[in-house]
Design an enzyme around this catalytic site. Structure first.
Site, PDB file in Angstrom:
ATOM      1  N   SER A  52      -2.077  -4.941   7.677  1.00  0.00           N
ATOM      2  CA  SER A  52      -3.316  -5.030   6.910  1.00  0.00           C
ATOM      3  C   SER A  52      -4.324  -5.850   7.701  1.00  0.00           C
ATOM      4  O   SER A  52      -3.952  -6.787   8.402  1.00  0.00           O
ATOM      5  CB  SER A  52      -3.048  -5.717   5.569  1.00  0.00           C
ATOM      6  OG  SER A  52      -4.260  -5.935   4.886  1.00  0.00           O
ATOM      7  N   ASN A  53      -5.597  -5.466   7.582  1.00  0.00           N
ATOM      8  CA  ASN A  53      -6.652  -6.277   8.209  1.00  0.00           C
ATOM      9  C   ASN A  53      -7.295  -7.189   7.191  1.00  0.00           C
ATOM     10  O   ASN A  53      -8.258  -7.885   7.499  1.00  0.00           O
ATOM     11  CB  ASN A  53      -7.735  -5.351   8.800  1.00  0.00           C
ATOM     12  CG  ASN A  53      -7.232  -4.677  10.052  1.00  0.00           C
ATOM     13  OD1 ASN A  53      -6.648  -5.343  10.913  1.00  0.00           O
ATOM     14  ND2 ASN A  53      -7.437  -3.369  10.153  1.00  0.00           N
ATOM     15  N   GLY A  86     -12.209  -7.526  -3.664  1.00  0.00           N
ATOM     16  CA  GLY A  86     -12.099  -6.202  -4.288  1.00  0.00           C
ATOM     17  C   GLY A  86     -12.589  -6.204  -5.732  1.00  0.00           C
ATOM     18  O   GLY A  86     -13.697  -6.661  -6.026  1.00  0.00           O
ATOM     19  N   TYR A  87     -11.748  -5.715  -6.624  1.00  0.00           N
ATOM     20  CA  TYR A  87     -12.121  -5.573  -8.040  1.00  0.00           C
ATOM     21  C   TYR A  87     -11.761  -6.807  -8.870  1.00  0.00           C
ATOM     22  O   TYR A  87     -11.794  -6.758 -10.095  1.00  0.00           O
ATOM     23  CB  TYR A  87     -11.399  -4.354  -8.629  1.00  0.00           C
ATOM     24  CG  TYR A  87     -11.798  -3.026  -8.013  1.00  0.00           C
ATOM     25  CD1 TYR A  87     -12.878  -2.298  -8.526  1.00  0.00           C
ATOM     26  CD2 TYR A  87     -11.107  -2.492  -6.939  1.00  0.00           C
ATOM     27  CE1 TYR A  87     -13.235  -1.071  -7.977  1.00  0.00           C
ATOM     28  CE2 TYR A  87     -11.453  -1.263  -6.379  1.00  0.00           C
ATOM     29  CZ  TYR A  87     -12.522  -0.564  -6.902  1.00  0.00           C
ATOM     30  OH  TYR A  87     -12.882   0.646  -6.362  1.00  0.00           O
ATOM     31  N   ARG A 147       0.587  -7.529  -6.622  1.00  0.00           N
ATOM     32  CA  ARG A 147       1.115  -7.671  -5.259  1.00  0.00           C
ATOM     33  C   ARG A 147       2.242  -8.701  -5.238  1.00  0.00           C
ATOM     34  O   ARG A 147       3.258  -8.537  -4.570  1.00  0.00           O
ATOM     35  CB  ARG A 147       0.000  -8.067  -4.286  1.00  0.00           C
ATOM     36  CG  ARG A 147       0.403  -7.901  -2.823  1.00  0.00           C
ATOM     37  CD  ARG A 147      -0.763  -7.841  -1.867  1.00  0.00           C
ATOM     38  NE  ARG A 147      -1.962  -8.365  -2.414  1.00  0.00           N
ATOM     39  CZ  ARG A 147      -2.958  -7.594  -2.910  1.00  0.00           C
ATOM     40  NH1 ARG A 147      -2.891  -6.291  -2.846  1.00  0.00           N
ATOM     41  NH2 ARG A 147      -4.023  -8.153  -3.448  1.00  0.00           N
ATOM     42  N   ASP A 189      -0.234  -0.639  -0.480  1.00  0.00           N
ATOM     43  CA  ASP A 189      -1.427   0.067  -0.918  1.00  0.00           C
ATOM     44  C   ASP A 189      -1.576  -0.207  -2.403  1.00  0.00           C
ATOM     45  O   ASP A 189      -0.606  -0.165  -3.154  1.00  0.00           O
ATOM     46  CB  ASP A 189      -1.340   1.570  -0.634  1.00  0.00           C
ATOM     47  CG  ASP A 189      -2.729   2.179  -0.601  1.00  0.00           C
ATOM     48  OD1 ASP A 189      -3.578   1.684   0.166  1.00  0.00           O
ATOM     49  OD2 ASP A 189      -3.000   3.138  -1.358  1.00  0.00           O
ATOM     50  N   THR A 190      -2.795  -0.528  -2.790  1.00  0.00           N
ATOM     51  CA  THR A 190      -3.061  -0.941  -4.165  1.00  0.00           C
ATOM     52  C   THR A 190      -4.141  -0.077  -4.774  1.00  0.00           C
ATOM     53  O   THR A 190      -5.083   0.312  -4.091  1.00  0.00           O
ATOM     54  CB  THR A 190      -3.528  -2.417  -4.168  1.00  0.00           C
ATOM     55  OG1 THR A 190      -2.453  -3.234  -3.706  1.00  0.00           O
ATOM     56  CG2 THR A 190      -3.934  -2.878  -5.559  1.00  0.00           C
ATOM     57  N   LYS A 240      -3.569 -16.569  -9.390  1.00  0.00           N
ATOM     58  CA  LYS A 240      -3.479 -15.094  -9.333  1.00  0.00           C
ATOM     59  C   LYS A 240      -2.117 -14.697  -8.761  1.00  0.00           C
ATOM     60  O   LYS A 240      -1.459 -13.776  -9.252  1.00  0.00           O
ATOM     61  CB  LYS A 240      -4.607 -14.533  -8.444  1.00  0.00           C
ATOM     62  CG  LYS A 240      -4.530 -13.023  -8.266  1.00  0.00           C
ATOM     63  CD  LYS A 240      -5.547 -12.482  -7.269  1.00  0.00           C
ATOM     64  CE  LYS A 240      -5.285 -11.015  -6.967  1.00  0.00           C
ATOM     65  NZ  LYS A 240      -6.070 -10.496  -5.845  1.00  0.00           N
ATOM     66  N   LYS A 274      -5.324 -10.641   1.605  1.00  0.00           N
ATOM     67  CA  LYS A 274      -3.966 -10.141   1.350  1.00  0.00           C
ATOM     68  C   LYS A 274      -2.966 -10.901   2.207  1.00  0.00           C
ATOM     69  O   LYS A 274      -1.875 -11.239   1.755  1.00  0.00           O
ATOM     70  CB  LYS A 274      -3.859  -8.655   1.699  1.00  0.00           C
ATOM     71  CG  LYS A 274      -4.441  -7.711   0.676  1.00  0.00           C
ATOM     72  CD  LYS A 274      -4.032  -6.297   1.076  1.00  0.00           C
ATOM     73  CE  LYS A 274      -4.598  -5.239   0.190  1.00  0.00           C
ATOM     74  NZ  LYS A 274      -4.175  -3.897   0.607  1.00  0.00           N
TER      75      LYS A 274
HETATM   76  P1  IMP Z   1      -5.957  -1.256  -0.177  1.00  0.00           P
HETATM   77  O1  IMP Z   1      -4.635  -1.474  -0.808  1.00  0.00           O
HETATM   78  O2  IMP Z   1      -6.241  -2.325   0.840  1.00  0.00           O
HETATM   79  O3  IMP Z   1      -6.162   0.129   0.337  1.00  0.00           O
HETATM   80  O4  IMP Z   1      -7.016  -1.534  -1.316  1.00  0.00           O
HETATM   81  C1  IMP Z   1      -7.623  -0.528  -2.095  1.00  0.00           C
HETATM   82  C2  IMP Z   1      -8.806  -1.108  -2.840  1.00  0.00           C
HETATM   83  O5  IMP Z   1      -8.331  -1.940  -3.886  1.00  0.00           O
HETATM   84  C3  IMP Z   1      -9.768  -1.952  -2.006  1.00  0.00           C
HETATM   85  O6  IMP Z   1     -11.071  -1.712  -2.498  1.00  0.00           O
HETATM   86  C4  IMP Z   1      -9.358  -3.366  -2.305  1.00  0.00           C
HETATM   87  O7  IMP Z   1     -10.448  -4.253  -2.191  1.00  0.00           O
HETATM   88  C5  IMP Z   1      -8.859  -3.240  -3.743  1.00  0.00           C
HETATM   89  N1  IMP Z   1      -7.792  -4.204  -3.988  1.00  0.00           N
HETATM   90  C6  IMP Z   1      -6.563  -4.246  -3.388  1.00  0.00           C
HETATM   91  N2  IMP Z   1      -5.854  -5.281  -3.862  1.00  0.00           N
HETATM   92  C7  IMP Z   1      -6.658  -5.907  -4.775  1.00  0.00           C
HETATM   93  C8  IMP Z   1      -6.505  -7.071  -5.578  1.00  0.00           C
HETATM   94  O8  IMP Z   1      -5.492  -7.773  -5.564  1.00  0.00           O
HETATM   95  N3  IMP Z   1      -7.542  -7.386  -6.370  1.00  0.00           N
HETATM   96  C9  IMP Z   1      -8.692  -6.664  -6.424  1.00  0.00           C
HETATM   97  N4  IMP Z   1      -8.904  -5.594  -5.690  1.00  0.00           N
HETATM   98  C10 IMP Z   1      -7.893  -5.212  -4.859  1.00  0.00           C
END
Ligand code: IMP
Length: 190
Positions: free
Chosen positions: A7-8, A148-149, A176, A67-68, A170, A12
């Protein structure tokens, strides 16, 4: 034991390192990988696996990726697998949040969940771990922590968004954390 976290996202990396206390976590920067891995899968599981597989295939090192997705009931599970680019390929978190709030303007059902799938490549075998947390979507962004959200997600049993909580708080309850905790238990036993 050494594991590369694919991950970059520095937020995270901090979250994950604070849970996997007995593992030496190596970042993509540490292995000199600075490309974006295209998330072309049609599910969180596919995207999680393709990120880990890319690093395993190219560097032959044990690694894990997550992946989230934010899954909102009244939006039929959206943004889901499209969470990172919900408002378009070049969208940032503010654009994505604004689109969610716009689409939910008239929604009384604010139920949602964050769901994470972690893929581990260890000694040529693949393993998956999941974690989720239910909550509701606020009517406007609140809070300054997180990413993110986080500023629109109120976890069940709280009246604060994730962005109003410290990273430490959190991390006690998050999607996660639950998935990484399962990964940690697996690593301790294998
Ligand atoms: P990815 O898992 O990095 O691909 O994240 C997908 C999207 O979900 C991105 O817009 C992230 O900013 C958001 N995201 C991932 N993990 C979280 C979190 O723990 N809280 C809020 N947004 C998240």
């Amino acid at each position: 034991m050494k594991l590369c976290f694919v991950s970059n996202n520095k937020n995270k990396l901090l979250e994950v390192s604070s849970i996997l206390k007995n593992i030496e976590i190596i970042s993509l920067e540490d292995i000199g990988f600075n490309k974006e891995i295209p998330e072309t899968g049609s599910s969180l599981k596919e995207n999680s696996q393709l990120k880990a597989k890319c690093i395993y295939d190219n560097f032959n090192i044990d690694c894990f990726a997550d992946d989230t997705g934010l899954e909102i009931e009244s939006l039929n599970g959206e943004p889901g697998v499209y969470s990172a680019r919900y408002a378009g390929n070049r969208s940032n978190s503010t654009d994505n949040i604004n689109l969610v709030l716009k689409k939910m303007k008239n929604s009384t059902n604010r139920n949602a969940q964050f769901r994470t799938i972690v893929t581990l490549y260890l000694k040529s075998k693949v393993y998956f771990f999941d974690g989720s947390i239910r909550g509701t979507i606020s009517s406007q962004p609140i809070g300054k922590f997180g990413f993110g959200y986080d500023s629109i997600f109120i976890p069940e049993g709280y009246n604060l968004t994730f962005a109003q909580m410290t990273g430490e708080d959190k991390n006690k309850i998050s999607h996660r954390k639950k998935a990484i905790h399962k990964l940690n238990t697996f690593l301790i036993n294998n």
